[in-house]
Motif scaffolding. Structure first.
Motif, PDB file in Angstrom:
ATOM      1  N   SER A   1     -90.944 -13.191 -45.535  1.00 32.50           N
ATOM      2  CA  SER A   1     -89.810 -13.420 -46.432  1.00 32.50           C
ATOM      3  C   SER A   1     -90.240 -14.214 -47.659  1.00 32.50           C
ATOM      4  O   SER A   1     -89.803 -13.956 -48.774  1.00 32.50           O
ATOM      5  CB  SER A   1     -88.717 -14.226 -45.729  1.00 32.50           C
ATOM      6  OG  SER A   1     -88.393 -13.674 -44.501  1.00 32.50           O
ATOM      7  N   GLU A   2     -91.071 -15.203 -47.395  1.00 29.65           N
ATOM      8  CA  GLU A   2     -91.480 -16.103 -48.475  1.00 29.65           C
ATOM      9  C   GLU A   2     -92.829 -16.686 -48.092  1.00 29.65           C
ATOM     10  O   GLU A   2     -93.096 -16.879 -46.910  1.00 29.65           O
ATOM     11  CB  GLU A   2     -90.441 -17.226 -48.621  1.00 29.65           C
ATOM     12  CG  GLU A   2     -90.702 -18.244 -49.698  1.00 29.65           C
ATOM     13  CD  GLU A   2     -90.327 -17.772 -51.076  1.00 29.65           C
ATOM     14  OE1 GLU A   2     -89.554 -16.801 -51.181  1.00 29.65           O
ATOM     15  OE2 GLU A   2     -90.806 -18.364 -52.056  1.00 29.65           O
TER      16      GLU A   2
ATOM     17  N   PHE B   1     -94.947 -26.136 -46.274  1.00 28.13           N
ATOM     18  CA  PHE B   1     -94.521 -24.792 -45.910  1.00 28.13           C
ATOM     19  C   PHE B   1     -95.648 -23.802 -46.227  1.00 28.13           C
ATOM     20  O   PHE B   1     -96.255 -23.842 -47.297  1.00 28.13           O
ATOM     21  CB  PHE B   1     -93.259 -24.447 -46.709  1.00 28.13           C
ATOM     22  CG  PHE B   1     -92.839 -23.005 -46.653  1.00 28.13           C
ATOM     23  CD1 PHE B   1     -93.117 -22.149 -47.696  1.00 28.13           C
ATOM     24  CD2 PHE B   1     -92.151 -22.520 -45.551  1.00 28.13           C
ATOM     25  CE1 PHE B   1     -92.722 -20.825 -47.662  1.00 28.13           C
ATOM     26  CE2 PHE B   1     -91.738 -21.194 -45.507  1.00 28.13           C
ATOM     27  CZ  PHE B   1     -92.031 -20.339 -46.559  1.00 28.13           C
TER      28      PHE B   1
ATOM     29  N   TYR C   1     -91.634 -19.408 -38.788  1.00 29.75           N
ATOM     30  CA  TYR C   1     -92.272 -20.136 -39.882  1.00 29.75           C
ATOM     31  C   TYR C   1     -93.604 -20.704 -39.420  1.00 29.75           C
ATOM     32  O   TYR C   1     -93.784 -21.041 -38.256  1.00 29.75           O
ATOM     33  CB  TYR C   1     -91.387 -21.320 -40.323  1.00 29.75           C
ATOM     34  CG  TYR C   1     -89.968 -20.938 -40.660  1.00 29.75           C
ATOM     35  CD1 TYR C   1     -89.006 -20.819 -39.656  1.00 29.75           C
ATOM     36  CD2 TYR C   1     -89.580 -20.710 -41.969  1.00 29.75           C
ATOM     37  CE1 TYR C   1     -87.699 -20.467 -39.948  1.00 29.75           C
ATOM     38  CE2 TYR C   1     -88.269 -20.352 -42.280  1.00 29.75           C
ATOM     39  CZ  TYR C   1     -87.344 -20.235 -41.267  1.00 29.75           C
ATOM     40  OH  TYR C   1     -86.047 -19.893 -41.571  1.00 29.75           O
TER      41      TYR C   1
ATOM     42  N   SER D   1     -92.675 -17.804 -44.219  1.00 26.44           N
ATOM     43  CA  SER D   1     -91.540 -17.484 -43.349  1.00 26.44           C
ATOM     44  C   SER D   1     -91.566 -15.981 -43.070  1.00 26.44           C
ATOM     45  O   SER D   1     -92.069 -15.185 -43.882  1.00 26.44           O
ATOM     46  CB  SER D   1     -90.214 -17.903 -43.978  1.00 26.44           C
ATOM     47  OG  SER D   1     -90.035 -17.272 -45.231  1.00 26.44           O
TER      48      SER D   1
ATOM     49  N   TYR E   1     -96.128 -23.946 -40.800  1.00 24.24           N
ATOM     50  CA  TYR E   1     -96.326 -25.091 -41.679  1.00 24.24           C
ATOM     51  C   TYR E   1     -97.685 -25.688 -41.361  1.00 24.24           C
ATOM     52  O   TYR E   1     -98.219 -25.493 -40.262  1.00 24.24           O
ATOM     53  CB  TYR E   1     -95.266 -26.176 -41.415  1.00 24.24           C
ATOM     54  CG  TYR E   1     -93.855 -25.773 -41.735  1.00 24.24           C
ATOM     55  CD1 TYR E   1     -93.072 -25.105 -40.792  1.00 24.24           C
ATOM     56  CD2 TYR E   1     -93.287 -26.072 -42.965  1.00 24.24           C
ATOM     57  CE1 TYR E   1     -91.759 -24.734 -41.075  1.00 24.24           C
ATOM     58  CE2 TYR E   1     -91.972 -25.713 -43.254  1.00 24.24           C
ATOM     59  CZ  TYR E   1     -91.229 -25.049 -42.298  1.00 24.24           C
ATOM     60  OH  TYR E   1     -89.938 -24.698 -42.588  1.00 24.24           O
TER      61      TYR E   1
END
Lengths: 115, 110
Positions: A55-56, A45, A33, A48, A35
């Protein structure tokens, strides 16, 4: 105890320049991740990453941002053309394989200053 | 409405006090929950995971109420070293996304 590492600890760059922030996640972790935290504000965020793909991603993570896992250990965040408002602390995090734990472990961060 | 909402604080308490922080989340698909602690200009550090059955780690107790979409953290016998910002974090695991609350700042005074 294994930990997430990040380099550099502080990066100063001029507006419009490209920067690459580097992270070495914990070795057996599979989820990664990024951030950011603007000074005095909340942790936000960005993205990811799992199995070599995103993923996102959040609304902040626009076309100026990209992530890569160029080898088995590094995880990088590239900002293609930095803006003043990109100045922030950038944290990398990783977590173990699914089923082990959903806890994320954070690196110490890279402070990015765009002038 | 914010996805994760925390008590705004700040909380200023004397040593030895008991203090409680609350957090609510809006997405019922949320699956895992955590409290992190962040010291000034440092990275968030995991304090504890939060389970429906409640969990305790020394002076710290965390509770989750899924029906009310509410998480809490109780700190007993607070120490000067507990002074920090406490972050509520909510994960939607399948989406690979974590959402942080704004944080609640605690200052413990002698």
């Amino acid at each position: 105890e294994p930990e997430v590492t990040q380099t550099p600890s502080h990066q100063v760059t001029q507006m419009g320049q490209e920067v690459i922030l580097r992270c070495v996640p914990i070795s057996n972790h599979l989820y990664f991740y990024w951030y950011r935290q603007i000074l005095g504000q909340k942790v936000e965020f960005l993205v990811s990453f799992y199995n070599n793909e995103i993923s996102e991603k959040s609304e902040i993570f626009d076309d100026q941002f990209s992530v890569e896992r160029p080898d088995g250990s590094n995880f990088t965040l590239k900002i293609r053309s930095t803006k003043l408002e990109d100045s922030a602390m950038y944290f990398c995090a990783s977590r173990p394989p699914a089923g082990d734990s959903y806890e994320q472990y954070f690196g110490p961060g890279t402070r990015l200053t765009v002038t | 409405r914010k996805e994760v909402e925390q008590d705004p604080g700040p909380f200023n308490v004397p040593e030895g006090a008991t203090v409680a922080f609350n957090c609510t989340y809006s997405n019922s698909a949320s699956q895992s929950f955590f409290w992190y602690r962040q010291d000034c200009r440092k990275e968030p550090k995991l304090l504890m995971s939060v389970y429906s059955s409640g969990n305790e780690d020394g002076r710290f107790t965390a509770q989750l109420n899924r029906a009310s979409q509410y998480i809490s953290l109780l700190i007993r016998d607070s120490k000067l070293s507990d002074s920090a910002t406490y972050l509520c974090v909510v994960n939607i695991v399948s989406a690979g996304k974590s959402t942080f609350g704004d944080g609640t700042t605690l200052t413990v005074k002698p």
